[in-house]
Scaffold this active site. Sequence first.
Site, mmCIF file in Angstrom:
data_model
loop_
_atom_site.group_PDB
_atom_site.id
_atom_site.type_symbol
_atom_site.label_atom_id
_atom_site.label_comp_id
_atom_site.label_asym_id
_atom_site.label_seq_id
_atom_site.Cartn_x
_atom_site.Cartn_y
_atom_site.Cartn_z
ATOM 1 N N ALA A 153 0.831 -1.209 0.000
ATOM 2 C CA ALA A 153 0.000 0.000 0.000
ATOM 3 C C ALA A 153 0.862 1.255 0.000
ATOM 4 C CB ALA A 153 -0.930 -0.002 1.205
ATOM 5 N N TYR A 154 1.920 1.231 0.790
ATOM 6 C CA TYR A 154 2.812 2.394 0.881
ATOM 7 C C TYR A 154 3.539 2.631 -0.442
ATOM 8 C CZ TYR A 154 6.577 5.370 2.712
ATOM 9 O OH TYR A 154 7.464 6.391 2.934
ATOM 10 N N ALA A 155 4.081 1.570 -1.025
ATOM 11 C CA ALA A 155 4.795 1.715 -2.298
ATOM 12 C C ALA A 155 3.855 2.193 -3.400
ATOM 13 C CB ALA A 155 5.445 0.393 -2.693
ATOM 14 N N SER A 157 1.281 4.125 -3.034
ATOM 15 C CA SER A 157 1.027 5.553 -2.824
ATOM 16 C C SER A 157 2.212 6.393 -3.284
ATOM 17 C CB SER A 157 0.719 5.825 -1.346
ATOM 18 O OG SER A 157 1.870 5.757 -0.520
ATOM 19 N N LYS A 158 3.410 5.905 -3.059
ATOM 20 C CA LYS A 158 4.587 6.685 -3.432
ATOM 21 C C LYS A 158 4.872 6.606 -4.926
ATOM 22 C CE LYS A 158 5.552 8.391 0.592
ATOM 23 N NZ LYS A 158 5.457 9.848 0.836
#
Length: 245
Positions: A153-155, A157-158
Site C-alpha cells: 500500500a505504501y509503495a 502511494s509513493k
Amino acid sequence: MDTQQQRVAIVTGASGGIGRAVAERLATDGMAVVVHYSGNAARADAAVEAIVRSGGRAIAIGGDVADEVAMGALFDQAAERFGGVDVLVHSAGIMPLSPIVDMDLDAFDRVQRTNVRGTFVVDQLAARAIRPGGAIVNFSTSVTRLQPPTYGAYAASKGAVEALTLILARELRGKDITVNAVAPGPTDTPLFRDGKPQSVVDAIAAANPLGRLGMPQDIAEVVASLAGPARWINGQVLFVNGGAA
C-alpha cells in the site's frame, strides 16, 4: 532581514524525523520556515524553538494535508506572516505495513488519502502560490524500487507521488519553479524503527554498502540543495539511500 526578500519554506510533517531535520537545515540556510504538523503540536513547537534559538524564524501550523481548506489556510498564513512562499517540502506521510492479502481496506484508503491526495492538495496550492525561483520537493521512497513484502500500500502511494511530481514539473513550464522528489532508503527515524526488533534494524544497516542506516540529516542535505542552488535538477526522483540495492 526584510521579510519580503527572505525566502520562505513550508515543510509538511516537520514536527519530527526527516521533516524536522529539513526544517532546521532550511532555517540554517537563511529561510523562514513554516513547521507543519498533523497531530503533535508540542513537537512542532519544540522544532520552532530550536530554530529560533539558532537565530532563525519559524512558526508552527497544524492541519490535515489532505484537507484543501486547512492547507489553503496554511499557505495563506505563511504568506501573511513572512510575505510569500518560495519552497514547499512535502515530507508528511503514513506507512502502515501489511501483506496485501491481509491488509484492511480502510487502512489502505487512509494511506492513499494521506500520501496521494495529501500530495496532490499541497502541490496544487504550491503551484499556485510559489514565487519564481522557487521549488517543490516531494517525498517518495526507495521502497518503490526495493519492493519488500508488506509495503504494498505504501509503495503504491509513493509510485503515485512520483508520477505527480514528474507531471507537475512539466506543467509548470515557464514558471521558474522546479519540482522533484527525494526517495530515501532506510533512515533512522521513529517511523522506520516502529515495530522492528533491533536485530532487524541491525541487519538492514549492515546490508547497506555504507554499513549504516541513513540519518535525517543525510536526507536534509539533498533537500536543501533542491530547495536552493540546484536549479538545473527538475522533474527527477533522487534516490537517497547510500547505495541500497
